[in-house]
Write a protein that holds these residues in place. Structure first.
Motif, PDB file in Angstrom:
ATOM      1  N   ILE A 181       4.109   2.518  11.958  1.00 54.46           N
ATOM      2  CA  ILE A 181       4.682   2.679  10.618  1.00 54.46           C
ATOM      3  C   ILE A 181       4.371   1.456   9.766  1.00 54.46           C
ATOM      4  O   ILE A 181       3.979   1.582   8.600  1.00 54.46           O
ATOM      5  CB  ILE A 181       6.206   2.911  10.700  1.00 54.46           C
ATOM      6  N   GLY A 182       4.529   0.275  10.347  1.00 53.88           N
ATOM      7  CA  GLY A 182       4.223  -0.956   9.615  1.00 53.88           C
ATOM      8  C   GLY A 182       2.772  -1.020   9.181  1.00 53.88           C
ATOM      9  O   GLY A 182       2.450  -1.427   8.061  1.00 53.88           O
ATOM     10  N   GLU A 183       1.869  -0.592  10.060  1.00 58.07           N
ATOM     11  CA  GLU A 183       0.449  -0.592   9.711  1.00 58.07           C
ATOM     12  C   GLU A 183       0.163   0.418   8.602  1.00 58.07           C
ATOM     13  O   GLU A 183      -0.605   0.137   7.677  1.00 58.07           O
ATOM     14  CB  GLU A 183      -0.382  -0.245  10.955  1.00 58.07           C
ATOM     15  N   GLU A 202      -0.053   0.167   0.894  1.00 56.39           N
ATOM     16  CA  GLU A 202       0.141  -0.838  -0.150  1.00 56.39           C
ATOM     17  C   GLU A 202      -1.205  -1.436  -0.572  1.00 56.39           C
ATOM     18  O   GLU A 202      -1.438  -1.692  -1.753  1.00 56.39           O
ATOM     19  CB  GLU A 202       1.092  -1.924   0.329  1.00 56.39           C
ATOM     20  N   ALA A 203      -2.104  -1.645   0.374  1.00 54.94           N
ATOM     21  CA  ALA A 203      -3.422  -2.202   0.060  1.00 54.94           C
ATOM     22  C   ALA A 203      -4.227  -1.233  -0.800  1.00 54.94           C
ATOM     23  O   ALA A 203      -4.936  -1.650  -1.715  1.00 54.94           O
ATOM     24  CB  ALA A 203      -4.182  -2.523   1.341  1.00 54.94           C
ATOM     25  N   GLU A 204      -4.111   0.067  -0.501  1.00 58.05           N
ATOM     26  CA  GLU A 204      -4.837   1.073  -1.279  1.00 58.05           C
ATOM     27  C   GLU A 204      -4.273   1.200  -2.697  1.00 58.05           C
ATOM     28  O   GLU A 204      -4.991   1.518  -3.635  1.00 58.05           O
ATOM     29  CB  GLU A 204      -4.761   2.435  -0.592  1.00 58.05           C
ATOM     30  N   ASN A 205      -2.973   0.956  -2.846  1.00 57.08           N
ATOM     31  CA  ASN A 205      -2.302   1.158  -4.128  1.00 57.08           C
ATOM     32  C   ASN A 205      -2.141  -0.132  -4.930  1.00 57.08           C
ATOM     33  O   ASN A 205      -1.360  -0.166  -5.875  1.00 57.08           O
ATOM     34  CB  ASN A 205      -0.928   1.802  -3.907  1.00 57.08           C
ATOM     35  N   ASP A 206      -2.861  -1.177  -4.579  1.00 56.12           N
ATOM     36  CA  ASP A 206      -2.718  -2.449  -5.285  1.00 56.12           C
ATOM     37  C   ASP A 206      -3.000  -2.315  -6.780  1.00 56.12           C
ATOM     38  O   ASP A 206      -2.322  -2.909  -7.607  1.00 56.12           O
ATOM     39  CB  ASP A 206      -3.661  -3.507  -4.696  1.00 56.12           C
ATOM     40  N   GLY A 207      -3.986  -1.533  -7.172  1.00 59.03           N
ATOM     41  CA  GLY A 207      -4.345  -1.423  -8.578  1.00 59.03           C
ATOM     42  C   GLY A 207      -3.584  -0.340  -9.321  1.00 59.03           C
ATOM     43  O   GLY A 207      -3.748  -0.183 -10.525  1.00 59.03           O
ATOM     44  N   ILE A 208      -2.750   0.404  -8.620  1.00 58.69           N
ATOM     45  CA  ILE A 208      -2.037   1.514  -9.254  1.00 58.69           C
ATOM     46  C   ILE A 208      -0.612   1.081  -9.579  1.00 58.69           C
ATOM     47  O   ILE A 208       0.089   0.525  -8.744  1.00 58.69           O
ATOM     48  CB  ILE A 208      -2.000   2.751  -8.325  1.00 58.69           C
ATOM     49  N   VAL A 209      -0.198   1.338 -10.814  1.00 58.29           N
ATOM     50  CA  VAL A 209       1.166   1.014 -11.225  1.00 58.29           C
ATOM     51  C   VAL A 209       1.998   2.288 -11.145  1.00 58.29           C
ATOM     52  O   VAL A 209       1.666   3.303 -11.753  1.00 58.29           O
ATOM     53  CB  VAL A 209       1.182   0.445 -12.667  1.00 58.29           C
TER      54      VAL A 209
END
Length: 71
Positions: free
Chosen positions: A50-52, A58-65
């Motif tokens: 789950i943590g991974e 979160e890494a994939e969504n860094d540029g998405i607000v």
């Protein structure tokens, strides 16, 4: 019900027999017996998975607000 279930003497023939102990297997220690019934992690590694997943998401969504809608 049957008389068998209401008979208070149905085990009189075996109640005083000695307890069986195997001649082939050694007696198990109390520690080993307790370990058989100890709780175990049925989903070992679940928390790490789950943590991974959270970290990758979160890494994939860094540029998405994300927009929050308050009602």
């Amino acid at each position: 019900m049957s008389e068998y279930y209401n008979d208070p003497h149905k085990y009189d023939d075996i109640i005083h027999l000695p307890h069986h102990q195997s001649a082939e297997r050694p007696h198990m220690s109390l520690h080993d017996r307790a370990a058989q019934f100890a709780p175990f992690a049925a989903l070992s590694g679940y928390e790490e998975a789950i943590g991974e997943t959270v970290a990758l998401t979160e890494a994939e969504n860094d540029g998405i607000v994300a927009l929050e809608i308050y009602t």
